[in-house]
Design an enzyme around this catalytic site. Structure first.
Site, PDB file in Angstrom:
ATOM      1  CD  GLN A  50      -0.187   8.888   3.661  1.00 25.04           C
ATOM      2  OE1 GLN A  50       0.556   9.845   3.420  1.00 25.04           O
ATOM      3  NE2 GLN A  50      -1.503   9.014   3.735  1.00 25.04           N
TER       4      GLN A  50
ATOM      5  CG  ASP B  35      -1.602   1.251   1.522  1.00 26.15           C
ATOM      6  OD1 ASP B  35      -1.371   2.239   0.804  1.00 26.15           O
ATOM      7  OD2 ASP B  35      -2.392   1.293   2.486  1.00 26.15           O
TER       8      ASP B  35
ATOM      9  CB  CYS C 132      -8.472   5.767   8.282  1.00 30.02           C
ATOM     10  SG  CYS C 132      -9.799   6.860   7.825  1.00 30.02           S
TER      11      CYS C 132
HETATM   12  C1  LIG Z   1      -1.633   4.205   4.134  1.00 32.28           C
HETATM   13  C2  LIG Z   1      -2.940   4.495   3.467  1.00 32.28           C
HETATM   14  N1  LIG Z   1      -3.560   3.524   2.792  1.00 32.28           N
HETATM   15  C3  LIG Z   1      -4.710   3.718   2.163  1.00 32.28           C
HETATM   16  C4  LIG Z   1      -5.335   4.941   2.169  1.00 32.28           C
HETATM   17  C5  LIG Z   1      -6.618   5.125   1.442  1.00 32.28           C
HETATM   18  O1  LIG Z   1      -6.452   6.012   0.383  1.00 32.28           O
HETATM   19  P1  LIG Z   1      -7.720   6.519  -0.446  1.00 32.28           P
HETATM   20  O2  LIG Z   1      -8.683   7.078   0.558  1.00 32.28           O
HETATM   21  O3  LIG Z   1      -7.153   7.565  -1.344  1.00 32.28           O
HETATM   22  O4  LIG Z   1      -8.257   5.349  -1.175  1.00 32.28           O
HETATM   23  C6  LIG Z   1      -4.742   5.995   2.867  1.00 32.28           C
HETATM   24  C7  LIG Z   1      -5.390   7.317   2.960  1.00 32.28           C
HETATM   25  O5  LIG Z   1      -5.148   8.078   3.860  1.00 32.28           O
HETATM   26  C8  LIG Z   1      -3.505   5.769   3.520  1.00 32.28           C
HETATM   27  O6  LIG Z   1      -2.886   6.752   4.190  1.00 32.28           O
END
Ligand SMILES: Cc1ncc(COP(=O)(O)O)c(C=O)c1O
Length: 416
Positions: A211, A208, A373
């Site tokens: 960031q 993922d 989150c």
């Molecule tokens: C580490 C990480 N993964 C996934 C996401 C989800 O990203 P999105 O809301 O753009 O799909 C975020 C969003 O803050 C994030 O920081």
């Protein structure tokens, strides 16, 4: 690489700031200090212009038209795909699937890679510092199919405990899915090592990169990850557009994620033949201006500015910010990993994070407060929420001073 760097003018944050119109704003009569970049970044004029131009002069639906504008739109869309391919160092543009963002990219892998053939008791391994978007899709498969979610621990600094991670890989592990950089703590995970360990055990890896991509160069072939996900809006591009990179050999074998137009070669009531990669995974009219804006944003960071220069600049500002914040009485930094990118998460003794955010807002300073989150990370550190200042290429040491001065005011209000 050296040649490209030498041919580019030295990184000048004052000049870079000129590229972002919103940074000239006043908030509550004070100059905006925007430190909420992990939530979303601001957009440079080149991205804003490209999106405006698309609607003023280039708009048409893509892929199916023979007229001038449709062909132009298709060319712009597919050129952006090649820009993403080069940006990530992928082998082929067909390995780049456009999605709505990191969240959708992870859900796509859950639905089309992990779900088919999943048996109760099969496992997915994540870490304790994941964003909810890398937790909940696996819990949904747990509830539906009996998937077992394994979680590798982090230590008090917010670093992954690699030996514990390795111990949690079993013959039932179908996928390792981990953040490249933690949004709540800023920890940079040892992703190259993670991929090596997982591959030694024959387990594919999803990274993922939400960031990570805006803060350092990413090369998916050097990392050898199987999937890589990121969002356009966290790298100076539009919202609602993101990317899933997948190795072609894996994507080829995966069933489509959604059904509809564009993902098919032919349809009868008896049988549908699916389109080739990557279109098999892009059902319906896509986010055309989002893709074009994303391509422009990647040009901006990699060509106009340069990610090596960005990484060096942000490292300086982060080191400086860590130092000035550490000097504030009662302030506890949450996330002190040895390798960090872009994030300063903290708690201030006796003050709720929301109050910190509200008082700083009056000073024109935008930070985020809450669980980001990533509630399990908050639980790990025994706090319900943190205050988080997160950096982008346009932030300065002076803004870190402004943040520290604002925090001293917060402390005075609550201690008087
Ligand atoms: C580490 C990480 N993964 C996934 C996401 C989800 O990203 P999105 O809301 O753009 O799909 C975020 C969003 O803050 C994030 O920081």
């Amino acid at each position: 690489m050296t040649t490209a760097l030498q041919s580019r003018p030295a990184f000048d944050v004052r000049k870079v700031r000129e590229d972002f119109p919103i940074l000239k704003s006043l908030v509550h009569g004070k100059p905006l200090v925007y430190l909420d970049n992990a939530a979303t970044t601001q957009k440079p004029s080149s991205v804003i212009r490209a999106i405006g131009k698309y609607y003023e002069a280039q708009n048409a639906n893509i892929h199916r038209g023979v007229h001038f504008l449709s062909e132009l739109g298709t060319r712009l869309y597919e050129t952006a795909r090649v820009k993403v391919q080069r940006f990530l160092g992928a082998a082929d543009p067909k390995e780049i699937v456009f999605t709505r963002g990191t969240t959708e990219s992870i859900n796509l892998v859950a639905s089309s890679f992990v779900r088919p053939g999943l048996q109760a008791g099969d496992e997915v391994l994540i870490t304790h510092l994941e964003h909810h978007s890398n937790i909940v899709p696996w819990q949904m498969l747990r509830d539906e199919k009996g998937l077992v979610l394994q979680v590798a621990p982090i230590d008090d600094r917010g670093e992954l405990v690699l030996e514990e991670f390795e111990k949690r890989i079993s013959p039932r592990t179908k996928l390792v899915s981990v953040a490249h950089v933690s949004n709540a703590l800023g920890s940079v995970l040892p992703v190259r090592k993670i991929v090596e360990i997982a591959h030694r055990r024959g387990v594919p890896v999803l990274l993922d990169g939400a960031q990570a991509v805006a803060h350092q160069k990413v090369d998916v072939r050097a990392l050898d990850c199987d999937f890589y996900a990121f969002s356009g809006h966290k790298i100076y591009g539009p919202t609602g557009i993101g990317v899933l990179y997948g190795k072609a050999a894996l994507l080829e074998k995966m069933p489509p994620y959604q059904g509809g137009g564009d993902m098919i070669l032919s349809v009868t009531f008896e049988r549908t033949k699916y389109n080739h990669l990557p279109y098999k995974f892009e059902a319906g009219t896509p986010h055309i201006e989002g893709v074009i804006g994303l391509g422009e944003a990647l040009d901006y960071v990699s060509s106009a500015v340069g990610l090596d220069a960005v990484a060096a600049h942000e490292h300086d500002v982060l080191t400086y910010g860590t130092r000035v914040l550490s000097g504030i009485p009662g302030l506890r930094l949450i996330g002190t990993a040895r390798e960090k990118a872009g994030v300063l998460s903290f708690a201030l003794e006796g003050v709720h994070p929301h109050d910190i955010g509200t008082i700083l807002d009056q000073e024109g300073i935008a930070i985020r407060t809450g669980h980001h989150c990533a509630q399990p990370v908050m639980d790990r550190f025994g706090v319900p929420a943190t205050a988080r200042a997160s950096l982008a290429l346009y932030n300065t040491k002076e803004e870190m001073d402004a943040l520290a001065a604002g925090l001293k005011k917060v402390a005075e209000v609550f201690r008087s």
